[in-house]
Design an enzyme around this catalytic site. Structure first.
Site, PDB file in Angstrom:
ATOM      1  NE  ARG A   1       5.535  -0.053  -9.134  1.00 59.14           N
ATOM      2  CZ  ARG A   1       6.530   0.824  -9.259  1.00 59.14           C
ATOM      3  NH1 ARG A   1       6.920   1.218 -10.455  1.00 59.14           N
ATOM      4  NH2 ARG A   1       7.153   1.285  -8.196  1.00 59.14           N
TER       5      ARG A   1
ATOM      6  CB  ALA B   1      -3.322   4.549  -4.768  1.00 59.34           C
TER       7      ALA B   1
ATOM      8  N   GLY C   1       8.432   7.978  -6.324  1.00 61.54           N
ATOM      9  CA  GLY C   1       8.258   8.719  -7.564  1.00 61.54           C
ATOM     10  C   GLY C   1       8.613  10.186  -7.454  1.00 61.54           C
TER      11      GLY C   1
ATOM     12  CG  ASP D   1       3.066   1.034  -0.720  1.00 66.09           C
ATOM     13  OD1 ASP D   1       2.895   1.455   0.443  1.00 66.09           O
ATOM     14  OD2 ASP D   1       2.383   1.421  -1.686  1.00 66.09           O
ATOM     15  CB  THR D   2       5.350   3.032   3.535  1.00 63.57           C
ATOM     16  OG1 THR D   2       4.286   3.621   2.798  1.00 63.57           O
ATOM     17  CG2 THR D   2       6.239   4.134   4.089  1.00 63.57           C
TER      18      THR D   2
ATOM     19  CG  ASN E   1       0.457   8.647   6.427  1.00 64.37           C
ATOM     20  OD1 ASN E   1       1.621   8.364   6.634  1.00 64.37           O
ATOM     21  ND2 ASN E   1      -0.494   7.751   6.382  1.00 64.37           N
TER      22      ASN E   1
END
Length: 499
Positions: free
Chosen positions: A19, A15, A402, A237-238, A296
């Site tokens: 990369r 978001a 992260g 991505d999850t 979430n």
């Protein structure tokens, strides 16, 4: 004789940044390096908040150029958002950002045609006002949608520009609230009732399916030598991050952490009960037909916004100071819509504490401790409810993304859940992306084999719970009682995953 090792470019768009990572994968090898990182800065136009998708595509091309020779490319990103193409395949404007205000009040209009309980029974998706379904209803009657011949979700749009081929990847399609998680196909009856044309979507593709070859123009711009295939991965991505959870067996929970925290279980079938809907759990699809049953939570967005407001202080020093603050003095609801928008986050957290009669944090360290205690408490609640609703025992919690680097958050989560936490890998989405590519090309085995390879090769840290969970139970009860005594709050949960 040395084992075969190949290189895979994992395009991972979050978001706030994107990369291109390079994964070197072999039967006993899994190494990840960063080729290029670039910002993802939304733009506020007169018509609303938009993604700079052309800037993202330029970053992808620069990343592939920096990556050097690769055997395949895979793309993952956040969920729900899309681009519209005209009859010539040209993009019709910049994609709308999921934080744009256009979907406000749309859900209530949809529920007049298809009640919320029916929506959940058909799609298994939690309430989020910016699900693709609500975005399409909000766009009804616009000139852009009237001209559209094709809708591509963000990773599929970038793959189309790279290859010239169109498809809709399944794990990301499952976030649109237009897919049936039982059949793994579109919910045709639901879409018809809401006047949504499913022919806008390209044919469904599954992780591991070929997605075309890099176009000659892309090869020229990146300096790569063809043919270079693009391989479909878990493009939400999850989904890629959960594929990279280094778990043994099935008795585990996961938390994919980053801007958002996504906490839940990997199941074989969806949980579509009314109790599950009221608890706001979602059933999204994962690798090999699995179901990502999760809730979430606002995630480290709360801390990221505070850091921005404080002028980006040294995070390590701030976390050390926060660790010295007494635990659970004040907690807030990490799913509260009051925290969704950017700006003034420290003040909004202080206001929430004041409004609920709790001590008001008056320093960055105290505010940080409120955030991390609140996130750990939300992790505890989500995992406990998921275990109950899915009737699945859990022996360990895996934190990937992260947030696995945030040692205080990991320890607090172990304390709150009363379970050991295994933290890592931090780059789970990129690793899952690369592993699915490698599996499609025969270098690694099944999902369990992928996870064994991760456990052998990636640095992991184990946190044991300290003390009992009584204080956490009391804090949760205190927060629930205060919420019950205040005005109802509509939860706005996340589109994105770990980025």
């Amino acid at each position: 004789m040395s084992e075969p090792v190949k290189s895979y470019a994992a395009v991972d768009l979050g978001a706030s940044s994107g990369r291109v990572m390079v994964g070197r994968v072999g039967p006993g090898t899994l190494e990840l390096s960063e080729a290029h990182r670039f910002p993802n800065r939304p733009v506020r136009l007169p018509e609303g908040l938009r993604w700079d998708v052309l800037g993202l595509y330029g970053g992808v091309l620069a990343g592939l150029r920096a990556a050097g020779p690769v055997d395949s490319v895979g793309i993952d990103s956040w969920a729900v958002d899309y681009g519209l193409l005209d009859a010539d395949g040209a993009l019709l404007g910049n994609p709308v950002h999921y934080r744009d205000a256009r979907t406000e009040g749309v859900a209530e209009k949809v529920w007049e045609t298809v009640p919320a309980a029916e929506l959940y029974a058909a799609t298994g998706l939690q309430y989020a006002p910016f699900n693709t379904l609500y975005q399409l209803v909000a766009a009804r009657g616009t000139a852009q949608l009237a001209r559209a011949e094709r809708l591509l979700l963000i990773p599929d749009l970038l793959a189309y520009w790279l290859t010239g081929e169109q498809g809709t990847e399944l794990t990301n399609a499952s976030t649109t609230q237009l897919l049936d998680p039982r059949t793994r196909d579109w919910a045709h009856g639901l879409a018809a009732r809401l006047g949504i044309d499913l022919d806008l979507f390209a044919p469904l593709r599954r992780p591991g399916d070929p997605a075309g070859l890099l176009r000659p123009g892309v090869l020229e711009e990146t300096g790569l030598t063809g043919p270079v295939p693009v391989t479909t991965v878990g493009s939400h991505d999850t989904a890629s991050a959960v594929a990279a959870v280094p778990a043994e067996g099935e008795r585990f929970a996961y938390i994919c952490t980053g801007t958002w925290s996504l906490a839940g279980l990997e199941l074989d079938a969806p949980v579509l009960t009314e109790t599950s809907r009221k608890a706001n759990f979602t059933n999204e699809l994962g690798l090999d037909g699995t179901v990502r049953y999760l809730r979430n939570i606002m995630g480290l967005w709360l801390l990221q916004e505070c850091l921005r407001d404080w002028g980006e202080p040294d995070l390590a020093a701030l976390l050390r100071a926060a660790a010295e603050v007494p635990a659970l003095r004040s907690v807030v609801d990490a799913g509260d819509a009051a925290f969704l928008a950017p700006g003034r986050m420290p003040e909004r957290i202080a206001e929430a504490c004041r409004a609920t009669g709790q001590p008001v944090p008056d320093s960055p360290a105290e505010t940080t401790r409120v955030i991390l205690d609140s996130l750990a408490l939300a992790h505890r609640g989500a995992i406990a409810e998921a275990r109950s609703l899915a009737d699945r025992p859990v022996d360990v919690v895996h934190i990937v993304g992260g947030g696995a680097r945030n040692t205080l958050l990991c320890q607090l989560t172990a304390d709150a859940c009363g379970l050991p936490v295994v933290a890592g890998p931090a780059e789970a989405a990129a690793l899952g992306n690369a592993l699915v590519q490698a599996r499609a090309h025969g270098l690694v085995g099944d999902r369990a084999g992928m996870r064994r390879l991760l456990a052998r090769t990636q640095p992991l840290t184990r946190y044991e719970p300290r003390g009992g969970t009584a204080a956490w139970r009391a804090a949760g009860a205190r927060l629930a009682a205060r919420a019950a005594g205040s005005a109802p709050v509509r939860r706005r949960d996340a589109a994105g995953g770990t980025g």
